[in-house]
Write a protein that holds these residues in place. Structure first.
Motif, PDB file in Angstrom:
ATOM      1  N   ILE A 103      22.421  26.069  17.923  1.00  0.00           N
ATOM      2  CA  ILE A 103      22.996  24.995  17.366  1.00  0.00           C
ATOM      3  C   ILE A 103      24.176  24.514  18.123  1.00  0.00           C
ATOM      4  CG2 ILE A 103      23.762  23.717  15.401  1.00  0.00           C
ATOM      5  CD1 ILE A 103      21.661  25.234  13.729  1.00  0.00           C
ATOM      6  N   LYS A 106      23.731  23.472  21.838  1.00  0.00           N
ATOM      7  CA  LYS A 106      23.135  22.514  21.700  1.00  0.00           C
ATOM      8  C   LYS A 106      24.186  21.312  21.476  1.00  0.00           C
ATOM      9  CE  LYS A 106      18.515  24.002  20.453  1.00  0.00           C
ATOM     10  NZ  LYS A 106      17.546  23.780  19.590  1.00  0.00           N
ATOM     11  N   LEU A 107      25.012  21.489  20.450  1.00  0.00           N
ATOM     12  CA  LEU A 107      25.930  20.400  20.280  1.00  0.00           C
ATOM     13  C   LEU A 107      27.134  20.461  21.273  1.00  0.00           C
ATOM     14  CD1 LEU A 107      26.443  21.044  16.370  1.00  0.00           C
ATOM     15  CD2 LEU A 107      25.662  18.955  17.708  1.00  0.00           C
ATOM     16  N   PHE A 110      25.469  18.397  24.003  1.00  0.00           N
ATOM     17  CA  PHE A 110      25.565  16.918  23.584  1.00  0.00           C
ATOM     18  C   PHE A 110      26.960  16.071  23.507  1.00  0.00           C
ATOM     19  CE2 PHE A 110      25.741  13.754  19.852  1.00  0.00           C
ATOM     20  CZ  PHE A 110      24.920  12.876  20.399  1.00  0.00           C
ATOM     21  N   ASN A 111      27.972  17.030  23.131  1.00  0.00           N
ATOM     22  CA  ASN A 111      29.341  16.431  23.385  1.00  0.00           C
ATOM     23  C   ASN A 111      29.714  16.168  24.761  1.00  0.00           C
ATOM     24  OD1 ASN A 111      30.113  16.031  20.482  1.00  0.00           O
ATOM     25  ND2 ASN A 111      29.748  18.074  20.246  1.00  0.00           N
ATOM     26  N   GLN A 147      26.834  13.383  15.587  1.00  0.00           N
ATOM     27  CA  GLN A 147      26.388  14.906  15.573  1.00  0.00           C
ATOM     28  C   GLN A 147      25.089  15.298  14.714  1.00  0.00           C
ATOM     29  OE1 GLN A 147      28.432  17.100  17.775  1.00  0.00           O
ATOM     30  NE2 GLN A 147      29.171  14.853  17.996  1.00  0.00           N
ATOM     31  N   ILE A 151      21.243  16.444  15.719  1.00  0.00           N
ATOM     32  CA  ILE A 151      20.461  17.606  14.942  1.00  0.00           C
ATOM     33  C   ILE A 151      19.142  17.086  14.445  1.00  0.00           C
ATOM     34  CG2 ILE A 151      20.584  19.272  13.279  1.00  0.00           C
ATOM     35  CD1 ILE A 151      22.567  19.917  15.445  1.00  0.00           C
ATOM     36  N   ASP A 154      16.829  16.873  17.608  1.00  0.00           N
ATOM     37  CA  ASP A 154      16.672  18.208  18.083  1.00  0.00           C
ATOM     38  C   ASP A 154      15.205  18.688  17.243  1.00  0.00           C
ATOM     39  OD1 ASP A 154      16.981  20.583  19.778  1.00  0.00           O
ATOM     40  OD2 ASP A 154      17.713  21.549  17.856  1.00  0.00           O
TER      41      ASP A 154
END
Length: 176
Positions: A103, A106-107, A110-111, A147, A151, A154
């Motif tokens: 997680i 992945k964040l 993404f950021n 955010q 999630i 995903d």
């Protein structure tokens, strides 16, 4: 030789499908992000039915074709930076088999994409002279909401991949 021909034909079909979805996301008036999110399923399906190399070629071909025919639009940029490549990134991150680390990574990805999109939008507004409205606290609130949405995206992508594996893969006989 049969395997290579099979991968090439599946790659061509999946590239065409990806481009079609990117194109549709540029012409429909609503649900553009939903259609782009559907493109995220193409690369994982390609990984399952061909191999990683073919999946990467599908992503690159769709990106190039989209740029050639649609230009550098927001939807094309979103496909290139996030939706198109995310299936491969998800595959490599999930090999860690450590949910909190997955997680987090992945964040982070993404950021990084958000930062690139923010800088691109800032550059666009500087070049065109368009002034974005300034609403207090909107950026931090939007950041937190995005955010959560990522999630959920995903998780939905995982469910889409599982649906393909459990309901479609065996019935269509994708076995090589």
């Amino acid at each position: 030789m049969k395997g290579k021909a099979l991968y090439i034909s599946r790659g061509g079909i999946l590239t065409a499908l990806s481009f079609m979805l990117v194109y549709i996301s540029t012409v429909i008036p609503t649900s553009r992000l939903t259609v782009l999110a559907l493109t995220s399923l193409i690369v994982p399906i390609a990984i399952l039915t061909t191999n990683i190399k073919t999946s990467l070629v599908i992503y690159i071909a769709t990106s190039v074709i989209s740029l050639m025919f649609l230009g550098l639009r927001g939807n094309v940029l979103l496909y290139i930076l996030l939706f198109g490549i995310y299936g491969l990134i998800k595959l490599f991150i999930e090999k860690f088999k450590n949910l909190p680390l997955e997680i987090f990574l992945k964040l982070v990805y993404f950021n990084c994409v958000l930062l690139v999109l923010w800088l691109s939008a800032s550059l666009f507004t500087d070049v065109t002279g368009i002034k974005l409205p300034e609403i207090p606290y909107i950026i931090p609130i939007a950041f937190v909401v995005m955010q959560f949405i990522f999630i959920v995206f995903d998780y939905a992508l995982t469910q889409g991949i599982n649906y393909f594996l459990n309901k479609i893969y065996d019935k269509i006989k994708f076995r090589n």
